[in-house]
Write an enzyme that holds these catalytic residues in place. Structure first.
Site, short mmCIF file in Angstrom:
data_model
loop_
_atom_site.label_atom_id
_atom_site.label_comp_id
_atom_site.label_asym_id
_atom_site.label_seq_id
_atom_site.Cartn_x
_atom_site.Cartn_y
_atom_site.Cartn_z
NE ARG A 198 103.80 103.76 -53.24
CZ ARG A 198 103.75 103.91 -54.57
NH1 ARG A 198 102.63 103.62 -55.21
NH2 ARG A 198 104.81 104.31 -55.24
CG HIS A 237 101.39 98.67 -57.56
ND1 HIS A 237 102.02 98.96 -56.38
CD2 HIS A 237 101.48 99.80 -58.32
CE1 HIS A 237 102.49 100.20 -56.43
NE2 HIS A 237 102.16 100.73 -57.60
P1 NDP Z 1 101.99 114.64 -56.38
O1 NDP Z 1 103.12 114.78 -55.44
O2 NDP Z 1 102.06 115.32 -57.70
O3 NDP Z 1 100.64 115.12 -55.67
C1 NDP Z 1 100.33 114.83 -54.34
C2 NDP Z 1 99.02 115.52 -53.97
O4 NDP Z 1 98.64 115.04 -52.67
C3 NDP Z 1 99.13 117.05 -53.86
O5 NDP Z 1 97.96 117.64 -54.36
C4 NDP Z 1 99.23 117.28 -52.35
O6 NDP Z 1 98.68 118.51 -51.88
C5 NDP Z 1 98.36 116.16 -51.83
N1 NDP Z 1 98.69 115.84 -50.43
C6 NDP Z 1 99.88 115.42 -49.93
N2 NDP Z 1 99.80 115.27 -48.59
C7 NDP Z 1 98.54 115.63 -48.25
C8 NDP Z 1 97.85 115.72 -47.01
N3 NDP Z 1 98.45 115.39 -45.84
N4 NDP Z 1 96.57 116.15 -47.03
C9 NDP Z 1 95.96 116.49 -48.19
N5 NDP Z 1 96.55 116.43 -49.41
C10 NDP Z 1 97.84 116.01 -49.43
O7 NDP Z 1 101.77 113.05 -56.58
P2 NDP Z 1 101.27 112.28 -57.89
O8 NDP Z 1 99.95 112.82 -58.28
O9 NDP Z 1 102.33 112.25 -58.92
O10 NDP Z 1 101.15 110.77 -57.31
C11 NDP Z 1 100.35 110.47 -56.20
C12 NDP Z 1 100.66 109.05 -55.71
O11 NDP Z 1 100.13 108.06 -56.60
C13 NDP Z 1 102.15 108.69 -55.66
O12 NDP Z 1 102.75 109.21 -54.50
C14 NDP Z 1 102.11 107.16 -55.67
O13 NDP Z 1 102.11 106.67 -54.35
C15 NDP Z 1 100.79 106.83 -56.34
N6 NDP Z 1 100.97 106.12 -57.63
C16 NDP Z 1 100.34 104.91 -57.81
C17 NDP Z 1 100.44 104.23 -59.01
C18 NDP Z 1 99.73 102.96 -59.25
O14 NDP Z 1 99.94 102.31 -60.26
N7 NDP Z 1 98.85 102.51 -58.37
C19 NDP Z 1 101.22 104.79 -60.13
C20 NDP Z 1 101.83 106.06 -59.84
C21 NDP Z 1 101.70 106.70 -58.62
P3 NDP Z 1 99.41 119.92 -52.19
O15 NDP Z 1 99.11 120.17 -53.65
O16 NDP Z 1 98.71 120.87 -51.28
O17 NDP Z 1 100.87 119.73 -51.92
C1 OXD Z 2 104.51 104.76 -58.89
C2 OXD Z 2 103.84 103.47 -58.90
O1 OXD Z 2 104.64 105.33 -57.82
O2 OXD Z 2 103.92 102.75 -59.90
O3 OXD Z 2 104.92 105.21 -59.97
O4 OXD Z 2 103.15 103.11 -57.93
#
Ligand code: NDP
Ligand code: OXD
Length: 309
Positions: free
Chosen positions: A224, A272
Site C-alpha cells: 500500500r 496498482h
Molecule cells: P496477510 O494478512 O496474509 O499477511 C500479512 C503479513 O504481514 C503477515 O505475515 C504478518 O505477520 C505481517 N505483518 C503485519 N503487520 C506487521 C508488522 N507490524 N510487523 C511485521 N510484520 C507484520 O496479507 P496478504 O499477504 O494477503 O496481503 C498483504 C498486502 O498486500 C495486503 O494487505 C494488500 O495491502 C497488499 N496487496 C496488494 C496488491 C497489489 O496489487 N499491489 C494485491 C493484493 C494485496 P504475522 O504473520 O506475524 O501476523
Molecule cells: C488487494 C489489492 O488488496 O488489489 O487485493 O490491492
C-alpha cells in the site's frame, strides 16, 4: 435478503454478472442502481465511498473484493461488531509472485535502465548481475509474501522474510518483530514490501529503514502507498543509498500528475496492477461467506479488527 456491490469503477457490472452466475438464488445489486436498502445483508466492497455503508440498516457483514482491508477499517462509520472478510485466492497469490519475480529479474539485468538508454540513444553496457549475487527480503510472510518466496526460491533466488509475531514455519531464514528488523534489512539487496497497511506499518518504509539496506538496494512496494514516506524514498535514491524503486501502489491513486515520482529516473511505476482479484476465481468464496453469514456458520478469511489485517 441480498448482496450489494459497492465499487466506483467500470468493473462493478462484471462483478455483478459473475456473482449472479455463482448464486442465481441471491438478489445481487450493483452500486448506482436502485437498491432495496433494508434487504441488504452483505456488502462486497472495493474502495467504496466512505460512509456509504451506513445506508444499509440490516447489514450483517462486509466482504472486501481484494486482500487488503485498510480502506474498510478506516471507514469510521462502520459498526465495530460487523465482521469484515477478505479475499484469499490462488491467482491473487501467484500473480503477485510473478509480478515480483519480473521486477527482480528486470533489476538484475538492468532492463529499466537499458530502456531509458534506448530512449536517449545511449549505448552503455553495465556490469552483469546474476541470481546468485542477491538476496531478496520479504516484509510480510502472509498469503502473498509466502507465494512470492516460493517462486523466488524455485527460481534459485536466496530469500529471507520478516513477520510480526507468527512463526511462519518456512524453510528459509525468517526474522520476527522489531528487535530483528535490522538484521533482516541488512541482508536484503532487494526489499519487497507485502505488509498490510495498519497503524503499526503506516510510514514504515522511511529513511531510517531504507538506510539499513545494503548500498544500491532496490525497493519493491506492492503493498500500500502509505507504508512509504515518499520524500524519504526520493532522498535515499538521490543520495545513492538505493539504486531504484518499483512502486505499484501510492498514497493517492491515480498518482497526481505533479508527483515527483513520475519523472524520477530511478522510480519505476505500475498502476496498482501487481495482482488483481479475478471475479471468476473469487466469486465462489464471497457467495460461500454470504451463506455462512446468513446461516450463522463460521466465516472464512475474517480479519482481526484489533490487528488491522
Ligand atoms: P496477510 O494478512 O496474509 O499477511 C500479512 C503479513 O504481514 C503477515 O505475515 C504478518 O505477520 C505481517 N505483518 C503485519 N503487520 C506487521 C508488522 N507490524 N510487523 C511485521 N510484520 C507484520 O496479507 P496478504 O499477504 O494477503 O496481503 C498483504 C498486502 O498486500 C495486503 O494487505 C494488500 O495491502 C497488499 N496487496 C496488494 C496488491 C497489489 O496489487 N499491489 C494485491 C493484493 C494485496 P504475522 O504473520 O506475524 O501476523
Ligand atoms: C488487494 C489489492 O488488496 O488489489 O487485493 O490491492
Amino acid at each position: 435478503m441480498g448482496l450489494v456491490i459497492l465499487r466506483n469503477d467500470d468493473l462493478v457490472n462484471r462483478w455483478k454478472k459473475v456473482l449472479q452466475h455463482a448464486a442465481p438464488d441471491i438478489p445481487i445489486y450493483a452500486m448506482g442502481e436502485e437498491v432495496p436498502h433494508e434487504a441488504i445483508l452483505m456488502a462486497a466492497v472495493w474502495k467504496h465511498p466512505p460512509g456509504s455503508l451506513s445506508a444499509f440498516p440490516n447489514l450483517k457483514g462486509i466482504h472486501c473484493l481484494g486482500a487488503g482491508v485498510d480502506f474498510i477499517l478506516e471507514d469510521k462509520g462502520i459498526p465495530e461488531e460487523l465482521p469484515v472478510m477478505r479475499v484469499v485466492d490462488p491467482f491473487l497469490a501467484s500473480d503477485m509472485a510473478e509480478y515480483v519475480l519480473s521486477q527482480v529479474m528486470a533489476f538484475l539485468k538492468d532492463l529499466h535502465r537499458y530502456k531509458q538508454d534506448q530512449v536517449s540513444g545511449r549505448w552503455h553496457p553495465r556490469p552483469y548481475r546474476r541470481i546468485g549475487d542477491v538476496t531478496v527480503g520479504i516484509m510480510g510472510l502472509g498469503t502473498l509474501g509466502r507465494s512470492v518466496a516460493e517462486l523466488l526460491l524455485k527460481s534459485g533466488i536466496s530469500t529471507v522474510g520478516w513477520t510480526r509475531d507468527s512463526d511462519p514455519d518456512v524453510d528459509f531464514p525468517n526474522f520476527r518483530g522489531d528487535a530483528h528488523r535490522n538484521a533482516f534489512l541488512e541482508q536484503s539487496d532487494i526489499l519487497v514490501c507485502l505488509l498490510p497497511l495498519t497503524p503499526d506499518t503506516r510510514g514504515i518504509l522511511d529513511y531510517n529503514l531504507l538506510s539499513r539496506l545494503p548500498g544500491g538496494a532496490l525497493l519493491i512496494n506492492v503493498a500500500r502507498g502509505p507504508l512509504l514516506v515518499d520524500e524519504d524514498l526520493i532522498r535515499a535514491l538521490d543520495e545513492g543509498l538505493l539504486s531504484g524503486a518499483c512502486l505499484d501502489v501510492f498514497h493517492k491513486e491515480p498518482l497526481p500528475a505533479s508527483h515527483p515520482f513520475w519523472n524520477h529516473p530511478h522510480v519505476h511505476m505500475t498502476p496498482h496492477v501487481a495482482s488483481v482479484s479475478d471475479p471468476d476465481s473469487v466469486a465462489p468464496q464471497i457467495i460461500d461467506n454470504y451463506r455462512r453469514l446468513t446461516e450463522g456458520r463460521p466465516l472464512k478469511n475474517e480479519v482481526s479488527r484489533e490487528r488491522g489485517y
